[in-house]
Design an enzyme around this catalytic site. Sequence first.
Site, PDB file in Angstrom:
ATOM      1  N   HIS A  12       0.810  -1.226   0.000  1.00 16.99           N
ATOM      2  CA  HIS A  12       0.000   0.000   0.000  1.00 16.99           C
ATOM      3  C   HIS A  12       0.846   1.281   0.000  1.00 16.99           C
ATOM      4  CE1 HIS A  12      -3.109  -2.792   0.490  1.00 16.99           C
ATOM      5  NE2 HIS A  12      -3.838  -2.254   1.412  1.00 16.99           N
ATOM      6  N   GLU A  31     -11.315  -0.517  -0.282  1.00 20.60           N
ATOM      7  CA  GLU A  31      -9.924  -0.225  -0.643  1.00 20.60           C
ATOM      8  C   GLU A  31      -9.573  -1.066  -1.871  1.00 20.60           C
ATOM      9  OE1 GLU A  31      -6.995  -0.376   2.527  1.00 20.60           O
ATOM     10  OE2 GLU A  31      -5.665   0.938   1.374  1.00 20.60           O
ATOM     11  N   ASP A  62      -9.753  -7.431   5.995  1.00 24.37           N
ATOM     12  CA  ASP A  62      -8.403  -7.067   6.457  1.00 24.37           C
ATOM     13  C   ASP A  62      -8.104  -7.599   7.867  1.00 24.37           C
ATOM     14  OD1 ASP A  62      -7.435  -5.676   4.258  1.00 24.37           O
ATOM     15  OD2 ASP A  62      -8.125  -3.734   4.967  1.00 24.37           O
ATOM     16  N   TYR A  99       1.551  -7.205  10.492  1.00 20.94           N
ATOM     17  CA  TYR A  99       0.384  -6.628   9.809  1.00 20.94           C
ATOM     18  C   TYR A  99      -0.422  -5.784  10.793  1.00 20.94           C
ATOM     19  CZ  TYR A  99      -3.890  -6.563   6.968  1.00 20.94           C
ATOM     20  OH  TYR A  99      -4.996  -6.168   6.255  1.00 20.94           O
ATOM     21  N   HIS A 118      -6.025 -11.281   3.410  1.00 22.84           N
ATOM     22  CA  HIS A 118      -4.574 -11.322   3.202  1.00 22.84           C
ATOM     23  C   HIS A 118      -4.015 -12.484   4.018  1.00 22.84           C
ATOM     24  CE1 HIS A 118      -4.546  -7.385   1.267  1.00 22.84           C
ATOM     25  NE2 HIS A 118      -5.238  -6.906   2.283  1.00 22.84           N
TER      26      HIS A 118
HETATM   27 FE1  FEO Z   1      -7.707  -1.987   3.757  1.00 21.20          FE
HETATM   28 FE2  FEO Z   1      -6.511  -4.949   2.376  1.00 21.20          FE
HETATM   29  O1  FEO Z   1      -7.266  -3.208   2.400  1.00 21.20           O
END
Ligand code: FEO
Length: 403
Positions: A24, A81, A165, A193, A226
Amino acid sequence: MLPVKISDDFFWVGSVNFDCVDFHGYSRSPRGTTHNAYVLKDKKNVLFDTVKQEHMPDMVHYLKNTINPEDIDYFVIHHTELDHSGGLEEMLRLCRPEKVFCSPMGYKSLEKHFDVSGWPLQAVKTGESINCGKNTIRFIEAPMLHWPDSMVSHIPEKKLLISNDIFGQNYATMERFADQVSPEIWEHTLREYYHNIILPYSGQVLKFLDAIRAPGMDIAMIAPDHGLVMRGEHAPRVLDLYRQYAEQKPKRRGLVVYDTMWHSTEKMAACIAAGLCESGVPSRIMPVKNFHPSLIMTELSQCGILAVGSPTHNNTVLQAVAGLLTYIKGLRPKNRLGAAFGSFGWSGEGAKDIVAWLESMKFEQPVPAVSCQYRPSADILEQCRGMGQALGRRLDEVLAGSD
Ligand code: FEO
């Protein structure tokens, strides 16, 4: 290639990105990442999320291996996002679903990202659900985890939480489950993360963890967008770890970060770390030029002490130190002891500016800043050693009080 089955009638259709080390644009992801999307096959077939636009060929490949795209009835968009919604326009053209569900804030956000005219959008709030046949999808809004629009889905019949997320890890592997990889690496990527993406919203995390303990919220599997899916003992483990992360209780470790021009501040850093060591507090020194701020933040996640050093340059700190402090402050870490140090030539604002940064983050500073003109004398280096020892003693007092 076979469909990637996660559980009965539930499949992974995402993208594994080994070369994505810049997550990001602000955080490092040294082990790559994955962008996960999922398909539920039922009387009504459901697609959960998409992937970044540039990874859509992967997603379309996995999707077509799993189901005829035109057989998808519903989309659920948990978060707008672009790593999750970037492929949405293409996927809408491919699947032509009957409905696209999102949160009320997601609806507003999608309108700002895309021309949504003609899209079959339907906003759903916490507590609303849809029946898909054998399975029910319950929606739970999760504002600020990670954006105002974020939500998650719970499928009670499968005891499955699709968490977007939340509970993510930047970890690209050929495996799809956390129990198939090294527990140490998996936990490191989870912590990395959280502390670089979720940490500012720790208050919301605690509310969310309480919300998903409500009656009827059995969770035996967590599928994030993720990283790896958590099942078996990993599902309750990740809930425990998130509570620990969000509570931010102080840890018995120290971190000394610095930048340097002519090695004076570097020598001071080494003596502070020696003092910490003498007080029995394990510590690490990280020169800021050698480590991206997100790697330093991951280290700080395990430390109750942060000592920051910079020489004075142009009446303030060196720019790498300013960048690091900006990054750390934005992530809103709590419950740390802080300390400032640094050399100067003639004006000496560097250490004073660090004191102000640490105050602005509400870090207790039990020891006055140590500054030295040009090169540190033996007396200054002894002061630095004393700073480390005093920080260690104070941390032990804090830890004793928090038991
Ligand atoms: Fe807040 Fe994986 O996007």
